[in-house]
Design a protein around this motif. Structure first.
Motif, PDB file in Angstrom:
ATOM      1  N   ARG B 406       0.853  -1.183   0.000  1.00 10.17           N
ATOM      2  CA  ARG B 406       0.000   0.000   0.000  1.00 10.17           C
ATOM      3  C   ARG B 406       0.896   1.244   0.000  1.00 10.17           C
ATOM      4  O   ARG B 406       1.873   1.298   0.734  1.00 10.17           O
ATOM      5  CB  ARG B 406      -0.851   0.084   1.263  1.00 10.17           C
ATOM      6  CG  ARG B 406      -1.508  -1.198   1.688  1.00 10.17           C
ATOM      7  CD  ARG B 406      -2.962  -1.209   1.262  1.00 10.17           C
ATOM      8  NE  ARG B 406      -3.737  -2.167   2.019  1.00 10.17           N
ATOM      9  CZ  ARG B 406      -3.832  -3.472   1.730  1.00 10.17           C
ATOM     10  NH1 ARG B 406      -3.173  -3.979   0.700  1.00 10.17           N
ATOM     11  NH2 ARG B 406      -4.593  -4.258   2.460  1.00 10.17           N
ATOM     12  N   THR B 408       1.177   5.428   0.523  1.00 11.27           N
ATOM     13  CA  THR B 408       0.596   6.668   1.017  1.00 11.27           C
ATOM     14  C   THR B 408       1.431   7.803   0.454  1.00 11.27           C
ATOM     15  O   THR B 408       2.636   7.844   0.672  1.00 11.27           O
ATOM     16  CB  THR B 408       0.641   6.716   2.554  1.00 11.27           C
ATOM     17  OG1 THR B 408      -0.086   5.594   3.055  1.00 11.27           O
ATOM     18  CG2 THR B 408      -0.007   8.000   3.074  1.00 11.27           C
ATOM     19  N   GLN B 409       0.795   8.692  -0.267  1.00 11.30           N
ATOM     20  CA  GLN B 409       1.536   9.774  -0.918  1.00 11.30           C
ATOM     21  C   GLN B 409       0.951  11.112  -0.468  1.00 11.30           C
ATOM     22  O   GLN B 409      -0.235  11.356  -0.670  1.00 11.30           O
ATOM     23  CB  GLN B 409       1.436   9.595  -2.437  1.00 11.30           C
ATOM     24  CG  GLN B 409       2.047  10.693  -3.270  1.00 11.30           C
ATOM     25  CD  GLN B 409       3.535  10.857  -3.064  1.00 11.30           C
ATOM     26  OE1 GLN B 409       3.962  11.602  -2.190  1.00 11.30           O
ATOM     27  NE2 GLN B 409       4.333  10.174  -3.859  1.00 11.30           N
ATOM     28  N   THR B 410       1.747  11.927   0.180  1.00  8.95           N
ATOM     29  CA  THR B 410       1.256  13.246   0.607  1.00  8.95           C
ATOM     30  C   THR B 410       2.190  14.340   0.090  1.00  8.95           C
ATOM     31  O   THR B 410       2.447  15.326   0.759  1.00  8.95           O
ATOM     32  CB  THR B 410       1.144  13.341   2.141  1.00  8.95           C
ATOM     33  OG1 THR B 410       2.459  13.366   2.708  1.00  8.95           O
ATOM     34  CG2 THR B 410       0.376  12.180   2.726  1.00  8.95           C
TER      35      THR B 410
END
Lengths: 466, 464
Positions: B406, B408-410
């Motif tokens: 998975r 998560t890109q911020t």
């Protein structure tokens, strides 16, 4: 001037001998039992409150049980929002001043309170407090832009302490599971704080988490942490001083400086820094939709309410197929809408409406809803609470899930898929159902007010209690 | 011409005296066990007529199935796109008669039969294919990305298309990475517009006839936003002039005298066991399980731990080498320029975790390793340890792997240069994925290594 963080967006300002309380939320859980302050805190008392400022109508800012614990002799400043005014009236507040943004109110000798504007079209404002010791600005939930900031700085600046808006509660995630990181929002928030350029920036407001059975949503809906905001701010404005604020922290403004005194408040104590609970993690588990029946409705009540709502929706579709604007949008989109209701024992019932013809094609059945392009699945107790006007928004969050695929259409001979979905039909019906939201909206508030007034009085809040 | 759907993208095309098998996959599950044909089917290769050729559209494992290919006579000629790894795999299986075809290549099959490869506007080495004999023309897009210019070229070369197997699924392939249940509107729109532009005598939603199986089954409600049925309903709205039909395994489509007739369940080579497409009904309300490591390949803890260490070391070495100027790397330069931070969190079968965190600070990278989560990175990659191992050892393909990680890109992309604030427009690539695909030991022959593993596994099964 002394500024105390009481938890979430609640702030106490002691200034020029007057005590000002902003957006009082004084106990947990709040927000119809869904929310808990995070970091965890306990409010043990309050000084005499002279002025209450309510900055907007959202339930995490206008908390009926907390207002019911405060003396109705206090003056209240709030936006011109009929919902807020109705609550205050029912709770017996008599010195209520509906106030426009950009108003200046002198509350004591040499003390001015200013309602600052929001870039959003909503009845809300921020709060600026200025006296001889300095200037404190709490924009609360308002959106700031340079055209809003510049006049404030010109007239009241420079700012000593700014509680900067940074958070983006991603309620859009609920149900559709397709929220992303709100980059443009964060850019604007960082830019606004840097542009205000105060003596000290503290990420403000938005200190809450969801309680059970909604706690699983915490991993998804707080994409921006205070630390992230401060880190990004540090990259573009390294000269600005920043600090994080916890419940119980006191900020003394005076003599050209802002002093942070962690945990110094006698009125509130942080009981745990449990912000670990709201770390953003879109890789987290999403549970299957089930009905926890938080309000303890009897099975027969749920069955009856769901059957009645299906019947009402069916009648509404048949009688208003030509006239209702939301139905018109469903028809323009074409395809079908499905409503699937999950009961506490796990069984499901569904209603499906086809919008491709000149009359609606309506079917009902048992089991999981299938074969509709736009599907709302909802817990039976949530549908019941909403349909009986005993719960308001955003109560169904996490217990309502929406699947949306838009049908294709020909527009000027070209294939097009409209990205915008028509309004959700169940919630639309709950709003327009006769005699209308004007009456039903009050019903929701009445239910909350009656519940708050029926509560046995908690320990009195020193000086400020009824 | 008779076209028989064998299931998913597999089909048998019987032309005037020329029989061509396309993307043969005969048993379920396939693609490392990640997927199974949906609708469920059975294929009887021993009942096939004499085959003249096999056409392979590309190397993805739901089209290039070693287990099925070994059942074919080694003398069969193969037609395939210009992917050396396909030739490598076929040679290794003992197939020597292989012809690589560029897009837009016409092949005369004799007896008035021919085929044309069609362009795919993507970076995958793949083609679609048009078959023609005296009875008519059949375009099988397979997985190719079709643009209007391609349609114009096909029509110029082959004239009217009688039967079109078109792309339809607008698969939400990014779901696994991002956990966002949206769908690519642009692809969904293009699929419909393409059918309208081709204007065939009959269109059939083709390929994408599978579901995720076993450990990946939970993802089915999210991966197929446009169902076959929804595609037909959309077509009825936007292209009512184009007749359309569903194809199930075992259905036969016959082209004759300018007409196309669908003969459901008419095949003796394949049959549908059950229409279980309800399994892939789009449902964004479905649950998503916690990321865990079921260790489906049964690796030992030592093997997994060594592979994870090697991977952490490899990523860190690469980053440090770019900082010291020993290696040139645009991705890592971009990370450094934007003040990026990145973490990898590896979850082991017993639940413990190992984390690698890299802050791309201006002078030197700040690297932290830990056995508890390291928070606050701008981008984060969580992955099951045994699947990281399987990917690094080229023992599982991406289709399978993606169910076990998975992202998560911020990324905000804000940086300051000479006192001014700049915003980057694009999210940078995922570092671990980039490392594994391009920089890890053996990455340059990853496709071949994966084929070696599959062929070797098959041999072991055969002898065991």
């Amino acid at each position: 001037m002394r500024v105390t963080l009481l938890g979430h967006a609640t702030v106490l300002v002691e200034v020029g001998g007057a005590n000002v309380l902003i957006d009082p939320v004084l106990q947990d859980p709040f927000g119809e039992g869904m929310l808990v302050a995070c970091p965890a805190r306990r409010v043990t008392g309050l000084p005499r409150i002279d002025l209450i400022i309510l900055t907007g109508g959202r339930p995490d800012h206008v908390d009926v049980p907390s207002l019911a614990r405060l003396s109705p002799d206090a003056t209240v400043i709030c936006p011109k929002d009929s919902r807020i005014l109705y609550i205050l009236d029912r709770l017996g507040f008599r010195k209520v001043r509906p106030t426009e943004p950009s108003s200046v109110i002198r509350i004591a000798a040499g003390v001015e309170v200013v309602t600052t504007q929001s870039a959003r079209k909503a009845p809300e404002f921020g709060v600026l407090v200025k006296d001889a010791t300095g200037t404190f600005w709490d924009p609360v939930s308002t959106a700031l832009s340079r055209p809003i900031i510049d006049p404030v700085l010109a007239r009241f600046g420079p700012i000593d302490l700014l509680l900067a808006g940074y958070a983006y509660p991603e309620f859009g995630y609920f149900g559709v599971q397709r929220a992303g990181f709100p980059g443009p929002f964060l850019r604007a928030a960082v830019d606004a704080a840097a542009h205000v350029a105060p003596r000290l920036i503290v990420p403000g407001s938005a200190g809450f988490r969801f309680a059970e059975p909604f706690a699983w949503t915490n991993a998804f809906i707080f994409p921006i942490s205070p630390q992230r905001f401060v880190a990004d701010l540090g990259r573009i404005a390294p000269a600005l001083a920043t600090a994080t604020g916890n419940p119980g922290d006191v900020f003394e403004v005076g003599h050209g400086r802002v002093e942070r005194r962690p945990g110094a408040s006698p009125f509130v104590a942080m009981t745990a820094d449990d912000t670990e609970r709201i770390v953003y993690d879109p890789s987290a588990e999403v549970p299957a939709l089930s009905d926890p029946n938080c309000d303890g409705y009897a099975a027969a009540v749920l069955e009856q309410q769901v059957a009645a709502t299906f019947a009402e929706l069916t009648a509404f579709l048949c009688t208003s197929y030509e006239a209702d604007p939301a139905i018109a949008e469903q028809r323009r989109a074409g395809g079908s809408y499905g409503l699937g209701v999950v009961f506490p024992d796990g069984h499901e019932r569904w209603l499906r409406v086809g919008f491709d013809g000149s009359t609606p094609v309506i079917a009902q059945g048992e089991g999981p809803i299938r074969g509709a392009l736009r599907t709302t699945r909802i817990a039976a107790s949530v549908l019941t609470a909403r349909a009986r006007y005993e719960r308001g928004y955003p109560y169904p969050g996490g217990l309502t899930r929406i699947t949306r695929i838009n049908p294709a259409r020909l527009v000027d001979g070209k294939v097009a898929i409209e990205p915008k979905e028509p309004p959700e039909l169940l919630m639309h019906w709950i709003r327009v159902k006769p005699p209308g939201w004007g009456v039903h909206g009050k019903q929701v508030l009445d239910f909350q007010i009656a519940a708050a007034l029926a509560q046995p009085s908690p320990a009195p809040l020193v000086g400020g209690a009824r | 011409m008779k076209v028989t759907l064998l299931g998913h993208a597999s089909m048998l095309v019987e032309m005037d005296g020329r029989n061509v098998l396309v993307d043969p996959v005969f048993q379920d599950p396939f693609s490392d066990g990640a997927v199974a044909a949906c609708p469920a089917r059975e294929v009887y290769p021993d009942r096939f007529p004499r085959l003249d050729a096999v056409f392979l559209s590309h190397l993805h494992l739901d089209h290039f199935d070693v287990r099925s290919l070994v059942q074919l006579p080694r003398t069969l000629p193969f037609l395939c796109p210009e992917d050396p790894a396909i030739v490598y795999g076929l040679n290794k299986l003992g197939f020597m008669n292989i012809r690589m075809l560029a897009p837009d290549t016409r092949v005369d099959l004799g007896n008035g039969c021919e085929l044309l490869t069609t362009l795919s506007s993507t970076d995958v080495i793949e083609v679609g294919v048009v078959f023609r004999d005296r009875s008519g023309t059949f375009w099988n897009e397979v997985d190719s990305v079709v643009v209007p210019a391609t349609i114009r070229r096909v029509q110029a070369a082959m004239g009217h298309v009688d039967l079109l197997f078109s792309g339809y699924a607008a698969q939400n392939v990014r779901f696994f990475e991002t956990m966002r249940a949206g769908y690519p509107l642009d692809i969904a729109t293009a699929n419909l517009a393409n059918v309208k532009m081709v204007g065939p005598t009959l269109v059939v939603p083709g390929s994408a006839g599978y579901r995720f199986a076993g450990l990946l089954e939970w993802a089915n409600p999210f991966l197929f936003p446009v169902s076959r049925q929804a595609f037909l309903e959309d077509l009825a709205r936007v292209a009512p002039e184009v007749p359309a039909a569903l194809a199930n395994p075992g259905d036969v489509f016959e082209l004759a005298a300018g007409r196309v007739t669908r003969q459901p369940a008419a095949s003796t080579y394949a049959r549908m066991i059950e229409d279980d497409t309800w399994r892939v009904a789009f449902d964004a309300s479905a649950p998503v399980p916690r990321l865990t490591d079921p260790n489906p390949l049964g690796y030992s803890p030592e093997l997994i731990d060594k592979q994870v260490t090697d991977c952490f070391d490899g990523v860190e070495r690469l980053v440090r080498a770019v900082y010291t100027g020993d290696r040139v790397d645009a991705l890592i330069d971009g990370y450094r320029r934007t003040g990026f931070s990145y973490s990898v969190g590896v979850i082991y079968p017993d639940g413990h975790e190992r984390w690698l965190y890299i802050a791309f600070e201006p002078a030197a990278p700040r690297v932290v390793r830990a056995t508890t989560p390291i928070r606050g990175a701008i981008a984060s990659h969580r992955v099951a340890a045994s699947m990281l191992t399987a990917r690094a050892r080229y023992e599982r393909g991406y289709l399978y792997y993606r169910g076990f990680f998975r992202l998560t890109q911020t990324f905000l992309g804000t940086r300051v240069e000479a006192g001014s604030v700049f915003h980057e427009s694009d999210e940078p690539d995922d570092l671990l994925g980039y490392y594994l695909a391009n920089k890890a030991p053996g990455a340059e022959r990853a496709a071949e290594a994966r084929l070696d593993f599959q062929i070797e596994s098959l041999r072991r099964e055969g002898t065991g």
